[in-house]
Design a protein around this motif. Structure first.
Motif, short mmCIF file in Angstrom:
data_model
loop_
_atom_site.label_atom_id
_atom_site.label_comp_id
_atom_site.label_asym_id
_atom_site.label_seq_id
_atom_site.Cartn_x
_atom_site.Cartn_y
_atom_site.Cartn_z
N ARG A 42 3.51 3.75 2.51
CA ARG A 42 4.12 3.58 3.84
C ARG A 42 3.84 2.17 4.36
O ARG A 42 4.74 1.48 4.84
N GLY A 167 -3.51 8.99 13.79
CA GLY A 167 -3.37 8.98 15.26
C GLY A 167 -4.32 9.90 15.98
O GLY A 167 -4.83 9.57 17.05
N ASP A 184 -2.83 -2.02 11.19
CA ASP A 184 -1.86 -1.04 10.71
C ASP A 184 -0.52 -1.73 10.52
O ASP A 184 0.02 -2.33 11.46
P1 ATP Z 1 -0.33 8.02 12.77
O1 ATP Z 1 -1.00 9.36 12.70
O2 ATP Z 1 -1.18 6.97 13.44
O3 ATP Z 1 1.11 8.04 13.31
P2 ATP Z 1 0.02 8.05 9.91
O4 ATP Z 1 0.35 9.48 9.93
O5 ATP Z 1 0.94 7.11 9.21
O6 ATP Z 1 -0.21 7.42 11.31
P3 ATP Z 1 -2.06 7.59 8.01
O7 ATP Z 1 -1.18 7.84 6.86
O8 ATP Z 1 -3.41 8.21 7.97
O9 ATP Z 1 -1.45 7.97 9.38
O10 ATP Z 1 -2.26 6.04 8.28
C1 ATP Z 1 -2.21 5.08 7.40
C2 ATP Z 1 -1.59 3.89 8.11
O11 ATP Z 1 -2.09 2.75 7.47
C3 ATP Z 1 -0.07 3.87 7.99
O12 ATP Z 1 0.48 3.61 9.27
C4 ATP Z 1 0.22 2.70 7.04
O13 ATP Z 1 1.36 1.97 7.44
C5 ATP Z 1 -1.03 1.84 7.22
N1 ATP Z 1 -1.40 1.09 6.00
C6 ATP Z 1 -1.46 1.50 4.72
N2 ATP Z 1 -1.88 0.54 3.90
C7 ATP Z 1 -2.15 -0.54 4.68
C8 ATP Z 1 -2.66 -1.85 4.42
N3 ATP Z 1 -2.96 -2.25 3.19
N4 ATP Z 1 -2.83 -2.68 5.47
C9 ATP Z 1 -2.52 -2.28 6.74
N5 ATP Z 1 -2.02 -1.05 7.04
C10 ATP Z 1 -1.84 -0.20 6.03
#
Ligand code: ATP
Length: 258
Positions: A42, A167, A184
């Motif tokens: 993502r 989140g 993020d």
């Molecule tokens: P939320 O619950 O905040 O809406 P989400 O469901 O996407 O987010 P996660 O999948 O746990 O929650 O979060 C991972 C986040 O980290 C994603 O928003 C993704 O875009 C971000 N991400 C992944 N790899 C990287 C990276 N290398 N650098 C910065 N951000 C990243």
């Protein structure tokens, strides 16, 4: 970081391939959870949209983050598997520059993964890693394993750096009164929207940017540092990020048409 796979330096997607390889190797060493590979996908898509470089908004957010870390009484850096696989040395350097300890905090927590993440940080030069002691405190109203925090770390911190976060936990930390700094690539995620400072950038670029900003700000007086922190508006910064992405994609679409 070096990877098993030899990537030609002039390959147009060398950085992106190196990051993927680090995560795959991290998964094999139990540092990265399988779900962490999806989370990376993502983020990677958004990195493509922004042109795989730090936007001006990311530099100003990194500067605001550096100011807040310098002004904090007890800042803590929360570390998950993807972070430990991608930027262990930079995390140790940030911890040393800012004085904020590193705390392991995992959504898919097992003793094996906790130790693997801790060991990756120790191998990168960390001397003290929080989050693995027998004593734990709990973030209220949070039901995942991420609710467990170190009583000497995140639990009593005033400023928490929580990159690549979900989140629910960001919102729970906010309800506890913490000042939350996140990194993020998705400016639309709940974390990006609810943090106090959101650096929309790849963690591989954002952590070194915060370190450089801390070094630069060390020569400034306290009032100048305070005014950088106070002058930052996260909602405005996020809106500029979305406009940047819109303008970049519009320019690319126009190039296609011509
Ligand atoms: P939320 O619950 O905040 O809406 P989400 O469901 O996407 O987010 P996660 O999948 O746990 O929650 O979060 C991972 C986040 O980290 C994603 O928003 C993704 O875009 C971000 N991400 C992944 N790899 C990287 C990276 N290398 N650098 C910065 N951000 C990243």
């Amino acid at each position: 970081m070096e990877t098993r796979l030899k990537i030609p330096k002039n390959h147009p997607r060398a950085d992106s391939i190196r990051i993927r390889e680090n995560l795959i190797e991290g998964e094999e060493r139990s540092i990265v959870a399988k779900a962490g590979l999806f989370a990376h996908g993502r983020g990677e898509a958004f990195d493509y949209f922004i042109g795989e470089a730090s936007m001006p908004t990311a530099l100003s957010a990194a500067r605001a983050a550096a100011s807040s870390l310098l002004l904090a009484s007890h800042a803590v850096i929360s570390v998950n598997g993807n972070m430990a696989a991608l930027v262990p040395e930079a995390l140790v350097e940030l911890s040393m520059e800012s004085g904020a300890p590193l705390e392991v905090n995992l959504f898919y927590r097992s003793r094996k993964r906790e130790l693997a993440v801790r060991d990756a940080l120790l191998a990168a030069g960390a001397t003290n890693v929080l989050g693995l002691g027998a004593r734990t405190a709990t973030i209220p109203e949070l039901f995942s394993e991420r609710r467990k925090v170190d009583p000497d770390g995140i639990y009593r911190a005033d400023v928490v750096v929580v990159p690549l976060e979900d989140g629910d936990r960001t919102e729970a930390l906010k309800r506890m009164g913490k000042f939350v700094i996140t990194i993020d690539l998705n400016p639309l995620s709940r974390t990006a929207q609810s943090a106090d400072i959101t650096i929309v950038d790849n963690i591989t670029r954002a952590i070194p940017n915060i370190i450089s900003a801390i070094r630069e700000l060390r020569s400034c007086d306290a009032e100048s540092i305070r005014s950088i922190a106070r002058g930052f508006d996260n909602k405005k910064n996020l809106s500029e990020v979305i406009i940047f992405i819109r303008d970049r994609l519009t320019a690319l679409a126009e190039e296609e048409r011509d």
